[in-house]
Enzyme design. Structure first.
Site, short mmCIF file in Angstrom:
data_model
loop_
_atom_site.label_atom_id
_atom_site.label_comp_id
_atom_site.label_asym_id
_atom_site.label_seq_id
_atom_site.Cartn_x
_atom_site.Cartn_y
_atom_site.Cartn_z
N HIS A 18 3.47 14.64 6.64
CA HIS A 18 4.41 14.78 5.52
C HIS A 18 4.78 16.26 5.33
CE1 HIS A 18 2.27 10.96 3.96
NE2 HIS A 18 3.44 10.59 4.42
N LYS A 42 0.01 -1.81 -7.32
CA LYS A 42 -0.80 -1.38 -6.18
C LYS A 42 -1.70 -0.22 -6.62
CE LYS A 42 0.34 0.07 -1.73
NZ LYS A 42 1.44 0.44 -0.82
N ARG A 91 8.31 7.87 12.60
CA ARG A 91 7.27 8.01 13.64
C ARG A 91 7.51 7.12 14.82
NH1 ARG A 91 2.62 6.91 9.41
NH2 ARG A 91 4.39 5.72 8.68
N SER A 129 -1.26 7.77 6.43
CA SER A 129 -2.07 7.78 5.21
C SER A 129 -3.11 6.66 5.26
CB SER A 129 -1.19 7.60 3.98
OG SER A 129 -0.26 8.64 3.88
P1 ADP Z 1 5.86 4.91 2.05
O1 ADP Z 1 4.81 4.15 1.32
O2 ADP Z 1 7.13 5.06 1.27
O3 ADP Z 1 6.09 4.52 3.48
P2 ADP Z 1 4.37 7.20 2.99
O4 ADP Z 1 3.66 8.12 2.05
O5 ADP Z 1 3.54 6.36 3.88
O6 ADP Z 1 5.30 6.37 2.03
O7 ADP Z 1 5.40 8.01 3.88
C1 ADP Z 1 6.46 8.75 3.32
C2 ADP Z 1 7.42 9.17 4.44
O8 ADP Z 1 6.74 10.02 5.35
C3 ADP Z 1 7.97 8.03 5.27
O9 ADP Z 1 9.30 8.34 5.62
C4 ADP Z 1 7.08 8.01 6.48
O10 ADP Z 1 7.74 7.46 7.61
C5 ADP Z 1 6.85 9.50 6.65
N1 ADP Z 1 5.62 9.80 7.39
C6 ADP Z 1 4.41 9.26 7.22
N2 ADP Z 1 3.50 9.79 8.09
C7 ADP Z 1 4.20 10.69 8.85
C8 ADP Z 1 3.87 11.53 9.94
N3 ADP Z 1 2.64 11.58 10.47
N4 ADP Z 1 4.85 12.30 10.45
C9 ADP Z 1 6.10 12.24 9.93
N5 ADP Z 1 6.48 11.46 8.92
C10 ADP Z 1 5.56 10.69 8.38
#
Ligand code: ADP
Length: 155
Positions: A18, A42, A91, A129
């Site tokens: 992120h 959630k 990703r 995450s």
């Molecule tokens: P959500 O629950 O909305 O998917 P996340 O917190 O999992 O939220 O992810 C937020 C954003 O960050 C999404 O666009 C996701 O694809 C991106 N993201 C998550 N992990 C990575 C990573 N390792 N590299 C780049 N982008 C990521």
């Protein structure tokens, strides 16, 4: 016109993946608002207040980055914060399938709200995450995946 991007996510936790999207996004946008979306149904693993504080700390030296939390439609909240873009990371094709639909819907909800996607840096692509939460819950050190220091879980 200022280019303001809203970067929505659960960020449970906010990872180096992120942080990379935010840092690279700063080459494109004047300001980035990191929006931690909270879903009342959630339960979070990392408390919202803790994650907000940690993310703010990681960007404390950059006045172009703000952190907010919200519990409403992402597109509406983005507009309320004056954002003209949504920022998301991609990703893999699974991310793409989901993002493809949601970005169309967001553009319908707020006319002209464009979503800009950044492809993950290859070394950070495996970080999610979900995996970090899993490792942390079993007492593993997850510091290599995070842009800040986190206490180890108590066993
Ligand atoms: P959500 O629950 O909305 O998917 P996340 O917190 O999992 O939220 O992810 C937020 C954003 O960050 C999404 O666009 C996701 O694809 C991106 N993201 C998550 N992990 C990575 C990573 N390792 N590299 C780049 N982008 C990521």
């Amino acid at each position: 016109m200022k280019r303001i991007a809203f970067f929505p996510g659960s960020f449970d936790p906010f990872t180096k993946g992120h942080a990379d999207i935010v840092e690279r996004g700063l080459n494109l946008f004047d300001e980035i608002i990191i929006g931690i979306g909270t879903n009342t149904t959630k339960k979070r693993y990392f408390p919202l207040d803790l994650m907000t504080k940690l993310i703010k700390g990681a960007f404390k030296d950059d006045g172009r980055v703000q952190v907010v939390h919200y519990n409403d439609l992402t597109a509406k909240v983005a507009r309320e914060h004056g954002a003209n873009f949504l920022l998301r990371g991609l990703r893999n094709t699974t991310d793409f399938e989901y993002e493809n639909t949601i970005s169309q819907v967001n553009r319908q909800i707020v006319n002209g709200l464009e979503t800009i996607f950044l492809i993950t840096s290859p070394d950070l692509a495996p970080i999610s995450s979900t995996i970090v939460r899993e490792l942390h819950s079993f007492g593993q050190d997850v510091s290599q995946y995070l842009p800040f220091q986190l206490d180890k879980p108590e066993n």
